[in-house]
Structures are given as structure tokens and as C-alpha cells.
Design a protein around this motif. Structure first.
Motif, mmCIF file in Angstrom:
data_model
loop_
_atom_site.group_PDB
_atom_site.id
_atom_site.type_symbol
_atom_site.label_atom_id
_atom_site.label_comp_id
_atom_site.label_asym_id
_atom_site.label_seq_id
_atom_site.Cartn_x
_atom_site.Cartn_y
_atom_site.Cartn_z
ATOM 1 N N VAL A 25 0.849 -1.197 0.000
ATOM 2 C CA VAL A 25 0.000 0.000 0.000
ATOM 3 C C VAL A 25 0.882 1.244 0.000
ATOM 4 O O VAL A 25 1.827 1.352 0.785
ATOM 5 N N LEU A 26 0.557 2.163 -0.903
ATOM 6 C CA LEU A 26 1.319 3.409 -0.983
ATOM 7 C C LEU A 26 1.027 4.303 0.219
ATOM 8 O O LEU A 26 -0.053 4.240 0.815
ATOM 9 N N TYR A 27 1.977 5.152 0.527
ATOM 10 C CA TYR A 27 1.868 6.051 1.677
ATOM 11 C C TYR A 27 0.653 6.972 1.542
ATOM 12 O O TYR A 27 -0.036 7.244 2.516
ATOM 13 N N GLY A 28 0.381 7.429 0.336
ATOM 14 C CA GLY A 28 -0.765 8.316 0.111
ATOM 15 C C GLY A 28 -2.089 7.645 0.442
ATOM 16 O O GLY A 28 -2.998 8.276 0.983
ATOM 17 N N GLU A 29 -2.204 6.364 0.118
ATOM 18 C CA GLU A 29 -3.435 5.627 0.422
ATOM 19 C C GLU A 29 -3.608 5.466 1.928
ATOM 20 O O GLU A 29 -4.713 5.571 2.460
ATOM 21 N N LEU A 30 -2.515 5.200 2.623
ATOM 22 C CA LEU A 30 -2.553 5.096 4.082
ATOM 23 C C LEU A 30 -2.992 6.423 4.696
ATOM 24 O O LEU A 30 -3.820 6.463 5.609
ATOM 25 N N MET A 31 -2.466 7.516 4.171
ATOM 26 C CA MET A 31 -2.827 8.840 4.690
ATOM 27 C C MET A 31 -4.286 9.173 4.418
ATOM 28 O O MET A 31 -4.925 9.849 5.222
#
Length: 157
Positions: free
Chosen positions: A114-120
Motif C-alpha cells: 500500500v502506498l503512503y498516500g493511500e494510508l494517509m
């Protein structure tokens, strides 16, 4: 406590001779029932979504009795525990839970892919819904003492 009647000593005072034997059959029955209960309850207390978590060398912390897990799977689907939910329904589903309390900890798990942007994005949805106590979940790792700390130059691709 048990008693026995002897055939040969009939002129005794009528006292029964005590025998000290422990009846272990009820004890074994109770142990077997407890074993069956734990065998049924143990798989229900774990979350079995296939998520490849990153590892961390931080000291493990105590988790509550009934933790609330929010998971982001590799396909970016979101789940509460093992129940998939849409991102727009995430806060509504958390509010509808039996222990609906905005002060409880939410344990956020995200797959390594999972990309960092999706986590955010998921963190922002939770924050906008009033959930500010969020803990990130990682696997326990062994600290590497000989390796240098990761920098952008020596980070694995």
C-alpha cells in the motif's frame, strides 16, 4: 471421602474404615470441556486477513482485550476486523459497533504494497470522523546492529 465395609471384622464398633482416594474423573471431564472451549474460541480471537505487514524493532505494547483493527489490503480495500467496508462507510461502521467510543484505540494495519498516500487517506477519514487515537500495526522485527540506518540511497527497492 469413601468408606468400605469389611467382611471379616463384623464385631467392630460399626465404624467404617476410611479410604483416601481422589476421584479424578470429574476433574478430567472439566479439563476436556475447557480444552474444547479454548479450541473453538482461539481462532475467533485472531484476525485472518492476508496482509504482508512491515516489521518494526520497537518494543511491543500491551493491546486491549477487544482491539478494533482497520486493515488496508493490497488491492486498497478497507476492512474492519475481517468485514470489508467501503471507505465512505468506514466511520459509520465504526460508530455502529457495540463498543462505539471515539476515545478507543483504532489499530491500523496496511499491507506492505500500500502506498503512503493511500494510508494517509484512510488516516484522514478516521481523523475527520473523530477518531484521533490510532496506532499503526507492524510485525515484530529483530534489530540489525551491523547494518546502517536506511537512507534514500541504500533503501531496498
Amino acid at each position: 471421602m469413601g468408606a468400605s465395609i469389611a467382611d471379616t471384622d463384623l464385631e467392630d464398633d460399626g465404624d467404617f474404615a476410611e479410604t483416601h482416594e481422589i476421584n479424578v474423573t470429574p476433574f478430567i471431564d472439566v479439563i476436556l470441556v475447557l480444552l474444547i472451549i479454548f479450541m473453538v474460541a482461539a481462532p475467533l480471537s485472531t484476525v485472518d486477513l492476508p496482509i504482508d505487514l512491515p516489521s518494526s524493532t520497537a518494543a511491543p505494547q500491551k493491546k486491549p482485550d477487544k482491539p478494533t483493527y482497520v486493515s488496508i489490503k493490497p488491492d486498497l480495500a478497507v476492512a474492519i476486523g475481517e468485514t470489508p467496508v467501503k471507505r465512505v462507510d468506514l466511520v459509520r461502521s465504526l460508530d455502529a459497533m457495540a463498543d462505539a467510543n471515539k476515545d478507543r484505540f483504532i489499530f491500523l494495519r496496511a499491507d506492505r504494497a500500500v502506498l503512503y498516500g493511500e494510508l494517509m487517506e484512510v488516516l484522514e477519514i478516521l481523523r475527520a470522523g473523530g477518531y484521533s487515537k490510532i496506532k499503526l500495526v507492524a510485525l515484530e522485527g529483530v534489530p540489525e546492529t551491523s547494518a546502517p540506518p536506511p537512507t534514500p540511497e541504500n533503501r531496498k527497492p
